[in-house]
Scaffold this motif. Structure first.
Motif, PDB file in Angstrom:
ATOM      1  N   GLU A 106      -1.280   0.651  10.370  1.00  0.00           N
ATOM      2  CA  GLU A 106      -2.122  -0.477   9.971  1.00  0.00           C
ATOM      3  C   GLU A 106      -1.195  -1.676   9.749  1.00  0.00           C
ATOM      4  O   GLU A 106      -0.497  -1.752   8.743  1.00  0.00           O
ATOM      5  CB  GLU A 106      -2.859  -0.101   8.683  1.00  0.00           C
ATOM      6  N   LYS A 109       0.843  -1.196   0.000  1.00  0.00           N
ATOM      7  CA  LYS A 109       0.000   0.000   0.000  1.00  0.00           C
ATOM      8  C   LYS A 109       0.877   1.243   0.000  1.00  0.00           C
ATOM      9  O   LYS A 109       1.418   1.644   1.035  1.00  0.00           O
ATOM     10  CB  LYS A 109      -0.910   0.005   1.234  1.00  0.00           C
ATOM     11  N   ASN A 163       0.007   4.494   2.310  1.00  0.00           N
ATOM     12  CA  ASN A 163      -0.021   4.366   3.778  1.00  0.00           C
ATOM     13  C   ASN A 163       1.320   4.649   4.433  1.00  0.00           C
ATOM     14  O   ASN A 163       2.371   4.375   3.847  1.00  0.00           O
ATOM     15  CB  ASN A 163      -0.426   2.935   4.150  1.00  0.00           C
TER      16      ASN A 163
END
Length: 418
Positions: free
Chosen positions: A337, A296, A299
């Motif tokens: 995350e 990702k 992020n």
DNA sequence: TCTGGGGTCCTAGGACCC
DNA sequence: TCTGGGGTCCTAGGACCC
């Protein structure tokens, strides 16, 4: 004369699935990695429709899967391990000199078989495995391990067995064998060899500047070159204790809290501890890591790890969990995350060489407790009993939406015939 | 939306010692 | 300006495998 054989199951994971689902014969089948993340095994039919790229993400190939009616399975390691054991035990009937190289591959050594028709012998091995397990295998035989790997690849394109014993046969095979397909030559080495103008295994074999090979490909590359020349450098090895072990997983869902990471690390510590006890070893150091999803781009990313040293060797689940949690205290940062975590155990020695520390105030390993836990879990299935630290809900747990039954290891899931 | 896991071997280079 | 030499041990990182 000594000869080496390599036996290797065709599309092993897929073939295991197909044994219990015979209606899938002739249909493309693929098996996914943990978390159903990407495709890691393919049948011939799946490769023919353009699948077969190792670790291609599942979501990228869904269209093809629908279009060609591909059968999809989550990986079922319980089943594959058990099938693997069956294959290896059959092989052991054919030669005592056997090295289990991976779950689906074994090297065999034949000494004093000079007068034998090895082609016939190979066919016999092949049909015996097919008959007893339903799994098709390929067999290559030649003068060294590296050459037997080459022979094995050729065998798969033919009838399943290929023997190359004399120089003429070998050279002929090597001339049309790309250098990057040789066992032990990966991408980096292949590029270097290409720069030297070496494209085929034969050109590598006859390349005379051995010092250059040593410098570019190190000792490993030189040994491969010798093996191509028929000089055996790599022997068939007896099984050895692992020098490191561990357990790590990507999470099925994103994880944010320290509590969930602590559960996951407890679970991975337990798994790793079981592996340790299975080979009767203890470890002197544990390291743990946590990381975000590197795929990702947008992020914020984070990776950190730490390690913990034990004064005495240990394989005690609770002690290992405690160490992992201490590391987590140091490396956890809120606001990320998290997607993956893991535990590695290092500095392994045999348990019977472990010395107790007179000055160690620690309660020591609960050997009886651990033994009982292992027994119960072996009898009633993994995680029948586990530390409460591993959590109950486990919403980070691995996703496996297409898992087949444990046909061969669980009475509840045994195949029913109407 | 969705991208695996578990290993081995080798080498260079730093730390340390005398 | 010039800054020993030789050895061991350990670790990180690269490369490769299935």
């Amino acid at each position: 004369m000594k000869l080496f054989g390599l036996v290797d199951c065709n599309s092993f994971y897929c073939s295991c699935e197909r044994v219990f689902r015979p209606e899938l014969r002739g249909r493309p089948v693929i098996v996914l990695s943990n978390n159903d993340g990407c495709a890691i095994a393919f049948t011939k039919e799946a490769k023919e429709i353009g699948l077969g790229l190792m670790c291609e993400p599942y979501f990228k190939i869904q269209d093809k899967i629908k279009k060609h009616n591909v059968a999809v399975f989550s990986s079922n390691y319980t089943l594959y391990d058990n099938m693997s054991r069956r294959v290896m035990s059959i092989l052991r009937d054919f030669t005592p000199r056997l090295e289990i190289y991976s779950v689906d591959e074994a090297f065999l050594e034949f000494d004093g078989f000079d007068d034998w028709d090895l082609e016939e012998y190979g066919k016999k091995i092949r049909s015996e495995i097919l008959h007893q397990t339903g799994l098709p295998v390929g067999i290559g035989l030649s003068l060294t391990k590296v050459l037997s790997k080459v022979a094995n690849k050729i065998a798969k394109k033919r009838t399943g067995v290929f023997v190359m014993k004399n120089e003429v046969e070998i050279d002929q095979a090597l001339r049309s064998f790309p250098v990057e397909d040789i066992w032990g030559i990966g991408r980096a080495s292949a590029t270097k060899l290409h720069m030297l103008g070496i494209k085929t295994a034969y050109e590598f074999k006859v390349y005379r500047d051995e010092k250059m090979i040593q410098r570019l490909l190190t000792k490993t590359g030189r040994e491969i070159q010798e093996e191509l020349r028929g000089v055996s450098c790599l022997s068939v090895e007896a099984p050895q204790d692992k020098k490191n072990t561990g357990a790590s997983r990507s999470f099925g869902a994103s994880v944010y809290t320290k509590k969930e990471l602590a559960e996951a690390l407890a679970e991975f510590s337990s798994l790793a501890a079981e592996k340790l006890r299975r080979q009767k070893s203890v470890c002197f150091s544990l390291s743990a890591f946590i990381q975000t999803n590197f795929f990702k781009d947008g992020n914020p990313q984070y990776y950190n790890s730490g390690s913990f040293n034990f004064a005495t060797g240990t394989s005690d689940t609770l002690r290992l969990i405690k160490a992992a949690h201490q590391i987590l205290d140091q490396i956890y940062r809120p606001g990320f995350e998290y997607k993956k975590a893991g535990v590695l155990l290092n500095h392994l020695i045999p348990q019977n060489q472990n010395q107790l520390d007179l000055f160690d105030e620690h309660e020591g390993d609960r050997e009886d407790l651990n033994q009982v836990i292992d027994l119960i879990n072996k009898k009633f299935g993994a995680r029948t009993i586990q530390s409460a630290a591993c959590g109950i809900g486990q919403n980070w747990k691995t996703v496996a939406n297409y898992r087949s039954a444990k046909y061969t290891t669980s009475w509840d899931e045994i195949l029913r015939i109407k």
